[in-house]
Design an enzyme around this catalytic site. Structure first.
Site, mmCIF file in Angstrom:
data_model
loop_
_atom_site.group_PDB
_atom_site.id
_atom_site.type_symbol
_atom_site.label_atom_id
_atom_site.label_comp_id
_atom_site.label_asym_id
_atom_site.label_seq_id
_atom_site.Cartn_x
_atom_site.Cartn_y
_atom_site.Cartn_z
ATOM 1 N N ALA A 63 0.859 -1.193 0.000
ATOM 2 C CA ALA A 63 0.000 0.000 0.000
ATOM 3 C C ALA A 63 0.889 1.234 0.000
ATOM 4 O O ALA A 63 2.031 1.180 0.454
ATOM 5 C CB ALA A 63 -0.883 -0.016 1.235
ATOM 6 N N GLY A 102 0.825 -5.088 1.031
ATOM 7 C CA GLY A 102 -0.308 -5.171 0.108
ATOM 8 C C GLY A 102 0.094 -5.782 -1.228
ATOM 9 O O GLY A 102 -0.748 -6.359 -1.929
ATOM 10 N N GLU A 105 -0.178 -9.363 -0.678
ATOM 11 C CA GLU A 105 -1.614 -9.666 -0.511
ATOM 12 C C GLU A 105 -2.305 -9.707 -1.870
ATOM 13 O O GLU A 105 -3.180 -10.538 -2.111
ATOM 14 C CB GLU A 105 -2.261 -8.626 0.401
ATOM 15 C CG GLU A 105 -1.702 -8.704 1.829
ATOM 16 C CD GLU A 105 -2.421 -7.763 2.765
ATOM 17 O OE1 GLU A 105 -3.398 -8.190 3.374
ATOM 18 O OE2 GLU A 105 -2.005 -6.597 2.869
ATOM 19 N N GLU A 125 3.743 -5.270 7.367
ATOM 20 C CA GLU A 125 2.811 -4.274 7.912
ATOM 21 C C GLU A 125 3.026 -4.053 9.406
ATOM 22 O O GLU A 125 2.893 -2.941 9.906
ATOM 23 C CB GLU A 125 1.360 -4.708 7.664
ATOM 24 C CG GLU A 125 0.883 -4.550 6.230
ATOM 25 C CD GLU A 125 1.130 -5.771 5.364
ATOM 26 O OE1 GLU A 125 2.010 -6.592 5.708
ATOM 27 O OE2 GLU A 125 0.458 -5.906 4.329
HETATM 28 C C1 LIG Z 1 -10.045 2.318 9.045
HETATM 29 C C2 LIG Z 1 -9.244 1.271 8.415
HETATM 30 C C3 LIG Z 1 -8.730 1.719 7.100
HETATM 31 C C4 LIG Z 1 -7.837 0.714 6.573
HETATM 32 C C5 LIG Z 1 -7.441 1.066 5.208
HETATM 33 C C6 LIG Z 1 -6.092 0.590 4.893
HETATM 34 C C7 LIG Z 1 -6.128 -0.451 3.869
HETATM 35 C C8 LIG Z 1 -4.813 -1.099 3.821
HETATM 36 C C9 LIG Z 1 -4.999 -2.471 3.533
HETATM 37 C C10 LIG Z 1 -4.005 -3.335 3.523
HETATM 38 C C11 LIG Z 1 -2.802 -3.255 4.314
HETATM 39 C C12 LIG Z 1 -1.597 -3.103 3.524
HETATM 40 C C13 LIG Z 1 -0.669 -2.361 4.070
HETATM 41 C C14 LIG Z 1 0.628 -2.177 3.428
HETATM 42 O O1 LIG Z 1 0.932 -2.669 2.371
HETATM 43 S S1 LIG Z 1 1.698 -1.206 4.288
HETATM 44 C C15 LIG Z 1 3.123 -1.186 3.256
HETATM 45 C C16 LIG Z 1 3.891 -2.455 3.335
HETATM 46 N N1 LIG Z 1 5.102 -2.306 2.643
HETATM 47 C C17 LIG Z 1 6.240 -2.025 3.252
HETATM 48 O O2 LIG Z 1 6.312 -1.948 4.435
HETATM 49 C C18 LIG Z 1 7.434 -1.784 2.383
HETATM 50 C C19 LIG Z 1 8.067 -0.486 2.746
HETATM 51 N N2 LIG Z 1 9.223 -0.219 1.919
HETATM 52 C C20 LIG Z 1 10.414 -0.796 2.122
HETATM 53 O O3 LIG Z 1 10.624 -1.595 3.000
HETATM 54 C C21 LIG Z 1 11.510 -0.374 1.200
HETATM 55 O O4 LIG Z 1 11.221 0.892 0.732
HETATM 56 C C22 LIG Z 1 11.709 -1.352 0.027
HETATM 57 C C23 LIG Z 1 12.282 -2.670 0.544
HETATM 58 C C24 LIG Z 1 10.403 -1.585 -0.685
HETATM 59 C C25 LIG Z 1 12.699 -0.722 -0.977
HETATM 60 O O5 LIG Z 1 13.897 -0.395 -0.320
HETATM 61 P P1 LIG Z 1 15.010 0.509 -1.046
HETATM 62 O O6 LIG Z 1 15.243 0.022 -2.394
HETATM 63 O O7 LIG Z 1 16.145 0.613 -0.086
HETATM 64 O O8 LIG Z 1 14.338 1.932 -1.232
HETATM 65 P P2 LIG Z 1 13.828 2.958 -0.146
HETATM 66 O O9 LIG Z 1 13.448 2.304 1.089
HETATM 67 O O10 LIG Z 1 14.798 4.077 -0.068
HETATM 68 O O11 LIG Z 1 12.488 3.477 -0.837
HETATM 69 C C26 LIG Z 1 12.523 4.208 -2.049
HETATM 70 C C27 LIG Z 1 11.419 5.231 -2.008
HETATM 71 O O12 LIG Z 1 10.172 4.572 -2.011
HETATM 72 C C28 LIG Z 1 9.365 4.983 -0.922
HETATM 73 N N3 LIG Z 1 8.538 3.851 -0.517
HETATM 74 C C29 LIG Z 1 8.911 2.599 -0.303
HETATM 75 N N4 LIG Z 1 7.869 1.826 0.000
HETATM 76 C C30 LIG Z 1 6.793 2.610 -0.039
HETATM 77 C C31 LIG Z 1 5.402 2.399 0.168
HETATM 78 N N5 LIG Z 1 4.905 1.196 0.464
HETATM 79 N N6 LIG Z 1 4.596 3.448 0.079
HETATM 80 C C32 LIG Z 1 5.044 4.679 -0.247
HETATM 81 N N7 LIG Z 1 6.362 4.958 -0.470
HETATM 82 C C33 LIG Z 1 7.218 3.915 -0.365
HETATM 83 C C34 LIG Z 1 10.380 5.367 0.125
HETATM 84 O O13 LIG Z 1 9.825 6.231 1.072
HETATM 85 C C35 LIG Z 1 11.433 6.035 -0.726
HETATM 86 O O14 LIG Z 1 10.978 7.315 -1.076
HETATM 87 P P3 LIG Z 1 11.657 8.594 -0.429
HETATM 88 O O15 LIG Z 1 11.289 8.535 1.020
HETATM 89 O O16 LIG Z 1 11.037 9.731 -1.140
HETATM 90 O O17 LIG Z 1 13.112 8.448 -0.653
#
Ligand SMILES: CCCCCCCC/C=C\C/C=C/C(=O)SCCNC(=O)CCNC(=O)[C@H](O)C(C)(C)COP(=O)(O)OP(=O)(O)OC[C@H]1O[C@@H](n2cnc3c(N)ncnc32)[C@H](O)[C@@H]1OP(=O)(O)O
Length: 719
Positions: A63, A102, A105, A125
């Site tokens: 997400a 996500g 998922e 998550e």
């Molecule tokens: C009332 C209830 C309402 C509920 C509604 C909610 C519904 C939600 C339903 C489902 C749940 C799902 C939840 C999720 O999916 S949460 C996200 C899970 N994913 C993660 O935790 C991954 C996070 N990212 C990482 O761990 C790393 O970034 C990486 C391994 C993917 C890549 O690593 P690397 O190559 O070292 O790059 P960076 O970490 O530097 O990242 C690059 C850049 O990308 C941005 N970024 C990474 N992941 C995300 C993301 N998921 N969303 C947005 N942005 C992301 C990161 O911030 C960097 O950008 P920068 O800060 O501008 O440099």
């Protein structure tokens, strides 16, 4: 352009491509694109199968975390994934690069999953204070069984494609083009029954002792989580998967997610995620994360092979650097020769390597470091000794060698003065054990060159550290803030608290160890040496409780004078089963010592509430953080918070001290500091920072806004 595109390959395979660089997060536009693509697929009679992939070799990072800060709009994930799963045409996920949160998922909603061998998968998550609430908590245990799902979901760990294959998460793994293989695979399964491939329709296979497995998991997350809510909720969602039909399980997943989603912990953990990335974009002293000249370090030296030096040697070797390890004391050198290879082997094993990448040679003399590109000095905190070493290094090393000190708080500029080229001197402050702990403070002296700073920052990253650039002042960032925290803890003992009471309050807040248990572990003599160096100790005479015009507690000095140095002597603030013992027991001797001390100084003990312990210790620490920001010793609040989370055991689900102050309310922190300063006018660390006052006067802006606010008000910045 953020979206999901739709195309049809050879007339029959629909290809949905997620496009949202850099990780193809499921933003509103991407979800809209997927939803539209599903509709087009359904309507197109020529299409017999579907493949979903991500642009640029990355399937999906989950997400879009940035969207969590605002109101949710666009197609929600749950029905979108359900629509994919319900399709009557086989849907195959082509997983390249990563499938996280996500993203995984989404893949679990597909009927088949093909992964590239280098892909990483996981449901992280929980590390963001959430749970896999797009059906992941219900589908994964139906696919791989309850115990394996408990492990993956409560830890959030990333797994390799080969582990995913073993667990049954993916159907095939390839070293070749995963997308091409997925397309071929999709064609090959057209016409096969899809019912068994829909995970939501499968039963959840649970072990016969399901309740005890879940109770054990719950006990484990309680113990590990130090008050974190998300791991507990994850177990709750998995309990629902194991004991309820799918639809009711989904309802439970939604309820639990709603509670977490709006919790302060989720906000803190998401802040911690982005803080680490903000800190990664360092630009101190004219150096910059994206375009600085750095020296590539192939060979380095470490001077001093005590606990810290040995850890640094191992960390360098594991990063592929060849190391000359120098120790002048014969006994210490012999110990290092024995211990370092064992530590290295264990470290390599943890990384799945048969042999460590770097080669280590041992020496008793500085002359052997003449060929290295960088030196890290790690001897005792003794300025005169360090200066002698730096002056000698300046003559022994080749011109251009970067000279670093692992000092935990001494003046980098004074060390630089002892050399002919002060621009090459920087601090590299590691945390014990140096081959394990993630934090590295890179200390930029006033004369450190951008190249030397950038070299240390990049080397830190190569060693797997979270490198934070800090300015040069006593204690830098972490230890400078620790001083008022420890000072308050000692004052609380004088006023009537016990070490256990203070430790329990701090551990209840979420620290892995309270201040006294931590002192016992690291050795009371560490701080004693620093206080001696600063001329604060008064050995031999009846010590007063004032030094240099301020309140001072000689309690820890007296403990050291009495040989109570902590775990290493088997006695400290607690007693242990002999020197080196690990289990802390309360010690009647300490109780008696404190009572005698209070009586001698005419202090009347009082009952001290947990609230006061926390407020005084934590707000004194945070107040110093505001002073640090004001002085330009840290670039922003994120830097301080990253330092405290990675180096000092600050509970990640509380974001860090500066974030926490914002959550408590800056006005409340200010009011409490004013209150305690009124009762303790001789404690300057309780005097509210002028930056805190200005932030409160400006209406307490959120922590993300402080940086711009501070930079306007900063008189000068060291960074
Ligand atoms: C009332 C209830 C309402 C509920 C509604 C909610 C519904 C939600 C339903 C489902 C749940 C799902 C939840 C999720 O999916 S949460 C996200 C899970 N994913 C993660 O935790 C991954 C996070 N990212 C990482 O761990 C790393 O970034 C990486 C391994 C993917 C890549 O690593 P690397 O190559 O070292 O790059 P960076 O970490 O530097 O990242 C690059 C850049 O990308 C941005 N970024 C990474 N992941 C995300 C993301 N998921 N969303 C947005 N942005 C992301 C990161 O911030 C960097 O950008 P920068 O800060 O501008 O440099």
């Amino acid at each position: 352009m953020k979206m999901a595109t739709y195309s049809v390959l050879s007339g029959s395979v629909a290809l949905i491509t997620l496009q949202n660089p850099p990780v193809n997060a499921l933003s509103e536009a991407v979800r809209t694109g997927i939803t539209d693509a599903v509709q087009r697929t359904l309507k197109d009679p020529q299409v017999t199968s579907v493949v979903i992939c991500g642009q640029n070799g990355r399937f999906c990072g989950g997400a879009d975390i940035r969207e969590f800060a605002g109101p949710m709009s666009g197609p929600p994930l749950v029905p979108m994934i359900h629509a994919l799963e319900a399709m009557e045409k086989p849907v195959v996920a082509a997983i390249e690069g990563l499938a996280l949160g996500g993203g995984l998922e989404l893949a679990l909603g597909c009927h088949y999953r093909i992964a590239h061998s280098q892909a990483l998968l996981g449901l992280p998550e929980v590390t963001l204070g959430l749970l896999p609430a797009a059906g992941g908590s219900q589908r994964l245990p139906r696919l791989i069984g309850l115990p394996a799902a408990l492990d993956l979901i409560t830890t959030g760990r990333h797994i390799s494609a080969s582990e995913a294959l073993k667990l049954g998460i993916v159907d095939q793994v390839t070293d070749d083009n995963a997308l091409k293989m997925a397309v071929e695979f999709a064609r090959s399964v057209v016409g096969q029954p899809l019912g068994p491939r829909r995970l939501s329709t499968r039963p959840c296979h649970s072990p016969p002792d399901v309740d005890s497995v879940l109770d054990q998991a719950l006990a484990q997350v309680w113990q590990r989580g130090r008050g974190a809510l998300a791991p507990v909720a994850c177990v709750g969602a998995l309990r629902a998967a194991a004991t309820l039909p799918y639809a009711q399980g989904m309802e439970k997943e939604r309820e639990l997610m709603a509670t977490l989603f709006n919790s302060g912990q989720a906000r803190a953990l998401q802040y911690a995620f982005f803080s680490q990335r903000v800190v990664g974009k360092w630009q101190p002293s004219g150096a910059r994360w994206d375009n600085s000249t750095t020296r590539t370090i192939r060979k380095a030296a470490v001077i001093g092979l005590g606990t810290m030096g040995r850890g640094i040697v191992v960390a360098l070797a594991l990063a592929g650097v060849s190391v000359v390890a120098v120790e002048s004391q014969e006994k210490q050198l012999a110990a290092a020769r024995q211990m370092v290879p064992e530590m290295l082997q264990r470290g390599a094993g943890r990384r799945g390597l048969d042999t460590p990448p770097g080669v280590i040679s041992f020496s008793s003399g500085l002359e052997d470091v003449s060929e290295v590109e960088l030196v890290i000095e790690a001897v005792f905190e003794d300025m005169a000794l360090k200066r002698r070493i730096f002056s000698r290094l300046a003559t022994v090393c080749r011109p251009g060698t970067v000279l670093c000190s692992n000092t935990s708080g001494l003046d980098i500029d004074q060390l630089a003065e002892a050399t002919q080229n002060p621009a090459l001197v920087v601090g590299m402050h590691f945390f014990a054990p140096a081959h394990v702990m993630k934090l590295l403070e890179v200390v930029c002296g006033p004369r450190s060159s951008p190249e030397a700073v950038a070299t240390a920052m990049v080397l830190g990253k190569r060693m797997g550290k979270v490198s934070v650039a800090v300015g040069n002042c006593p204690g830098f960032v972490g230890n400078r803030m620790l001083k008022p925290y420890m000072e308050q803890a000692n004052f609380l003992l004088e006023e009537g608290a016990t070490p256990q009471q203070v430790d329990e309050a701090l551990e209840g807040f979420g620290f892995p160890m309270g201040v006294f248990r931590m002192s016992d572990l690291s050795g009371l003599d560490v701080g004693w040496r620093v206080r001696k160096e600063a001329g604060l100790t008064e050995q031999g005479v009846e010590p007063t409780r004032m030094r240099q015009g301020q309140r001072y507690s000689p309690l820890p000095d007296q403990m050291c004078e009495g040989g109570r140095l902590g775990q290493k002597t088997g006695r400290g603030w607690y007693r242990y089963d002999g020197p080196g013992g690990r289990v802390a027991r309360s010690d009647p001797w300490v109780q008696n010592f404190l009572e005698t001390y209070r009586a001698r100084h005419g202090l009347v003990p009082r009952r001290i509430a947990t609230e006061e312990i926390l407020e005084r210790c934590l707000y004194a620490l945070t107040n110093e953080g505001f002073n640090i920001l004001q002085d330009g010793v840290a670039a922003g609040p994120e830097d301080i918070d990253v330092i405290y989370v990675f180096g000092y055991g600050w509970p990640r689900h509380r974001g860090g001290p500066m974030f926490h102050a914002g959550q408590v309310g800056l006005a409340r922190v200010l009011e409490k500091l004013e209150h305690y300063q009124h009762s303790h006018p001789d404690v300057p660390h309780l005097k509210p920072s002028s930056l805190l006052r200005r932030l409160v006067a400006a209406g307490s802006p959120p922590v993300q806004k402080w940086r711009e606010f501070i930079s306007k008000d900063r008189v000068h910045s060291q960074l």
